[in-house]
Write an enzyme that holds these catalytic residues in place. Structure first.
Site, PDB file in Angstrom:
ATOM      1  N   ARG A  95       0.820  -1.214   0.000  1.00 46.80           N
ATOM      2  CA  ARG A  95       0.000   0.000   0.000  1.00 46.80           C
ATOM      3  C   ARG A  95       0.852   1.262   0.000  1.00 46.80           C
ATOM      4  NH1 ARG A  95      -4.953  -2.356   2.478  1.00 46.80           N
ATOM      5  NH2 ARG A  95      -5.990  -0.364   2.631  1.00 46.80           N
ATOM      6  N   TYR A 152       0.426   4.435  -2.153  1.00 45.89           N
ATOM      7  CA  TYR A 152      -0.684   5.322  -1.800  1.00 45.89           C
ATOM      8  C   TYR A 152      -0.403   6.050  -0.474  1.00 45.89           C
ATOM      9  CZ  TYR A 152      -5.608   6.688  -1.058  1.00 45.89           C
ATOM     10  OH  TYR A 152      -6.775   7.386  -0.851  1.00 45.89           O
ATOM     11  N   ARG A 167     -12.999  -2.108  -3.464  1.00 47.55           N
ATOM     12  CA  ARG A 167     -13.238  -1.588  -2.111  1.00 47.55           C
ATOM     13  C   ARG A 167     -14.349  -2.407  -1.465  1.00 47.55           C
ATOM     14  NH1 ARG A 167     -12.329   4.924  -2.759  1.00 47.55           N
ATOM     15  NH2 ARG A 167     -12.441   4.630  -4.996  1.00 47.55           N
ATOM     16  N   VAL A 168     -14.262  -2.518  -0.145  1.00 42.95           N
ATOM     17  CA  VAL A 168     -15.038  -3.558   0.528  1.00 42.95           C
ATOM     18  C   VAL A 168     -16.547  -3.405   0.317  1.00 42.95           C
ATOM     19  CG1 VAL A 168     -15.029  -2.389   2.803  1.00 42.95           C
ATOM     20  CG2 VAL A 168     -15.256  -4.857   2.672  1.00 42.95           C
ATOM     21  N   PHE A 189     -18.671  -6.185  -1.644  1.00 43.20           N
ATOM     22  CA  PHE A 189     -19.610  -7.039  -0.904  1.00 43.20           C
ATOM     23  C   PHE A 189     -21.025  -6.886  -1.456  1.00 43.20           C
ATOM     24  CE2 PHE A 189     -17.268  -7.481   3.479  1.00 43.20           C
ATOM     25  CZ  PHE A 189     -16.318  -8.276   2.863  1.00 43.20           C
ATOM     26  N   GLY A 191      -8.427 -12.670   6.466  1.00 40.16           N
ATOM     27  CA  GLY A 191      -8.106 -12.577   7.891  1.00 40.16           C
ATOM     28  C   GLY A 191      -9.313 -12.987   8.710  1.00 40.16           C
ATOM     29  N   GLY A 215     -11.693 -11.215  10.021  1.00 40.53           N
ATOM     30  CA  GLY A 215     -12.937 -10.441   9.881  1.00 40.53           C
ATOM     31  C   GLY A 215     -13.154  -9.512  11.059  1.00 40.53           C
ATOM     32  N   ARG A 267     -13.320  -1.084  10.201  1.00 42.99           N
ATOM     33  CA  ARG A 267     -13.290   0.132   9.386  1.00 42.99           C
ATOM     34  C   ARG A 267     -14.438   1.007   9.886  1.00 42.99           C
ATOM     35  NH1 ARG A 267      -9.403  -2.237   8.436  1.00 42.99           N
ATOM     36  NH2 ARG A 267      -8.458  -2.835   6.462  1.00 42.99           N
TER      37      ARG A 267
END
Ligand code: NAD
Length: 326
Positions: free
Chosen positions: A147, A150, A191-192, A196, A210, A212, A216
């Site tokens: 990352r 960014y 993006r999540v 989803f 991972g 969960g 965020r």
């Protein structure tokens, strides 16, 4: 009283993107003339209205900022691909737009005596060791991680902005944006929340990397826009965190989306991804005290509005999320 209103001239880099296009709408609604500059790397003309007060310029702001001679009152530098998939596919473009592009936007604001706002990010805190994150926390960033293109680019952008504040007396403000979602977030950008939702809408498993339990805080776009406008209209230098106080685990986000879409999807757990932050929540004290910022949209209402948007998008454009993400 609103500072940027009838006749004000506003330049927005990244204006065809998710957040940029909502800012375009907001300033047009206030009667401003808006110039949106975008290279469409991740943006889309469909995000922009056909409006007599909107000028759209196709350009790579890392290379040039061809926006004419008329001075701007406000420059918002929001150009930058911002999803984990983008970090993997366009790391050099990201580093360029937050360095070369930032200088171009800063120089334009300086030349025009305009206020300047830079879109920074919660990613400057990396995998934070302080929780919730206050603006005086310096962060825990891996400078060579996946990352880093960014995180470090945004940290550089902040440093450049502060240098222009201190050494060129530029009227500049830094906002550190936490995870924001809502209509116009590209459905396939990894993006999540869009990921989803589009999985749930097509009955596919929702992948969690991972345990969960990593968190965020998710902010609906309308709230974020109100915070950016408040920062633009203030004289604050920042940095100021903008986001929401709702801190949810990734599992909770997945379960909520499955419930709200009425989907049969299941959750699938995979190995954790490297440098994935464990916890994220903004301390919003500064935003509240300095800007009067207070998020208004509950996460359930924001998610419902976003689900409706993707449902409609898939119907009207024939976009098939299953084809994109299977
Ligand atoms: P986005 O990808 O939807 O928008 C970015 C826009 O910038 C796109 O229209 C893209 O085409 C344009 N762009 C990229 N490189 C460019 C270049 N070199 N020249 C001209 N245009 C270019 O992303 P977004 O979520 O709307 O993010 C907007 C800004 O907010 C970014 O600076 C991002 O880092 C920041 N931010 C977003 C979030 C979030 O949760 N969405 C969180 C933190 C910070």
């Amino acid at each position: 009283m609103a500072k940027y209103t009838n006749g004000s001239r506003v330049l927005i880099t990244g204006g065809a993107g998710f957040i940029g296009s909502h800012l375009v709408d907001e300033f047009l609604q206030r009667g401003c003339h808006v110039t949106a500059v975008d290279n469409f790397a991740t943006g889309n003309t469909a995000n922009l209205p056909d409006h007599p007060e909107l000028t759209v310029v196709e350009a790579d702001v890392s290379a040039e900022l061809p926006v004419g001679d008329q001075p701007f009152d406000l420059v918002l530098h929001f150009a930058c691909p911002a999803s984990p998939l983008d970090f993997a596919t366009m790391p050099i473009g990201i580093l360029q737009v937050d360095s070369l592009g930032t200088f171009r936007a800063l120089d334009r604001a300086l030349a025009d005596n305009a206020r300047f706002i830079i879109a920074s990010t919660s990613e400057v805190y990396g995998d934070p060791l302080v929780h919730p994150q206050t603006e005086d926390y310096w962060g825990n960033v891996n400078p060579i991680g996946v990352r880093s293109c960014y995180d470090e680019a945004k940290r550089f952008s902040e440093a450049a902005t502060v240098a222009y504040q201190r050494h060129r007396s530029l009227d500049a403000g830094i906002v550190r944006i936490f995870n924001t979602y809502g209509p116009r977030n590209r459905p396939d950008d990894g993006r999540v929340i869009p990921h989803f939702i589009n999985r749930a809408l097509t009955g596919q498993p929702l992948p969690i990397f991972g345990t969960g339990q990593q968190t965020r805080s998710i902010c609906y776009i309308d709230d974020l826009v109100s915070g950016v406008i408040a920062m633009a209209e203030s004289e604050e230098a920042g940095p100021v965190n903008l986001g929401s106080p709702y801190e949810l685990s990734i599992t909770e986000i997945a379960e909520t989306i499955i419930r709200l879409t009425g989907s049969e999807s299941v959750i699938e757990y995979h190995d954790a991804r490297s440098d994935d932050p464990e916890r994220r929540r903004p301390d919003l004290t500064k935003a509240r005290e300095l800007l009067g910022y207070e998020p208004q949209v509950s996460y359930e209402n924001g998610l419902k509005a976003t689900i409706d948007y993707y449902r409609q998008l898939n119907q009207t454009t024939g976009y098939d999320p299953a084809a994109e993400i299977s």
